[in-house]
Design a protein around this motif. Sequence first.
Motif, mmCIF file in Angstrom:
data_model
loop_
_atom_site.group_PDB
_atom_site.id
_atom_site.type_symbol
_atom_site.label_atom_id
_atom_site.label_comp_id
_atom_site.label_asym_id
_atom_site.label_seq_id
_atom_site.Cartn_x
_atom_site.Cartn_y
_atom_site.Cartn_z
ATOM 1 N N ALA A 32 0.805 -1.052 -0.015
ATOM 2 C CA ALA A 32 -0.050 0.153 -0.039
ATOM 3 C C ALA A 32 0.762 1.314 0.003
ATOM 4 N N ARG A 56 -6.048 2.852 -0.858
ATOM 5 C CA ARG A 56 -4.948 2.070 -1.151
ATOM 6 C C ARG A 56 -4.815 0.767 -0.477
ATOM 7 N N LEU A 89 -3.718 -2.337 -8.038
ATOM 8 C CA LEU A 89 -2.639 -1.446 -7.876
ATOM 9 C C LEU A 89 -1.772 -2.003 -8.722
ATOM 10 N N ASP A 154 -0.372 12.024 -2.630
ATOM 11 C CA ASP A 154 -1.307 11.232 -3.252
ATOM 12 C C ASP A 154 -2.183 11.996 -4.232
ATOM 13 N N TRP A 164 -3.022 7.783 -7.757
ATOM 14 C CA TRP A 164 -1.678 7.417 -7.581
ATOM 15 C C TRP A 164 -0.980 7.844 -6.058
ATOM 16 N N SER A 165 -0.149 7.205 -5.761
ATOM 17 C CA SER A 165 0.589 7.425 -4.355
ATOM 18 C C SER A 165 2.103 7.263 -4.435
ATOM 19 N N ARG A 212 2.524 3.479 -6.446
ATOM 20 C CA ARG A 212 1.595 2.558 -7.066
ATOM 21 C C ARG A 212 0.477 3.480 -7.561
ATOM 22 N N VAL A 214 -3.508 3.382 -8.702
ATOM 23 C CA VAL A 214 -4.728 2.883 -8.091
ATOM 24 C C VAL A 214 -5.637 2.800 -9.398
#
Length: 217
Positions: A32, A56, A89, A154, A164-165, A212, A214
Amino acid sequence: MTDRPDPADIAHRIDQRRRQLGLSEGMLAHRAAMSPAYLRQLLCSGPEFDPPGFVRVTAVLGMTWPELLSGRRPDAPPGQTDAEPRAGLRRLTEPQCWELLGTRGIGRIGLPGSSSPLVLPVNYVVDARTIAYRTAPGGAAAPDEGTPVSFEVDHIDEHRRQGWSVLVLGEAHHVDTPEEERHLSALPGAAPWAGGPRPLWVRVRPAGVTGRRVQAG
């Protein structure tokens, strides 16, 4: 007026699903894009503390947002919990992470606390693969030289369940030369939220950068 979800209930559902999938707490946090300490802070505080963080987590666990909050989608038949598309993800490369970091201007600095991490919003600039932000000397967002920190940015669209993060783990260092201060102050977006007449510039030198994306599945 609906009651707010109980963070303890949400944490229990996350823990149950994590164990079902055979994931350790550390594995869930890594997938995450957050530290285990930050994951524990999320679970204690509830979704209002950091909604994108919970998005996430649900994506990693293959859950939907309503499943997280209540155990099933409100308009789904009893026993049905997968009435809406699930999110997935996709890992970002480090160059993609830095490109996305450069598109934003507000992030969250995570600092060690006595009982839990202290997470504060700051405006920041990207400079030579480092993160820099300006704050008041001795303030809450001013860590000691060499303090291990995390920095998270984020961009999540909860309605479309995509975004996204990026998570940066590293050390905080004080900028202490006039030349560096002038350089950072001249960068776009460098106007501080706080700092006073003689602000402190903090530069986060990364030890690792992960990200990641999403996407609804």
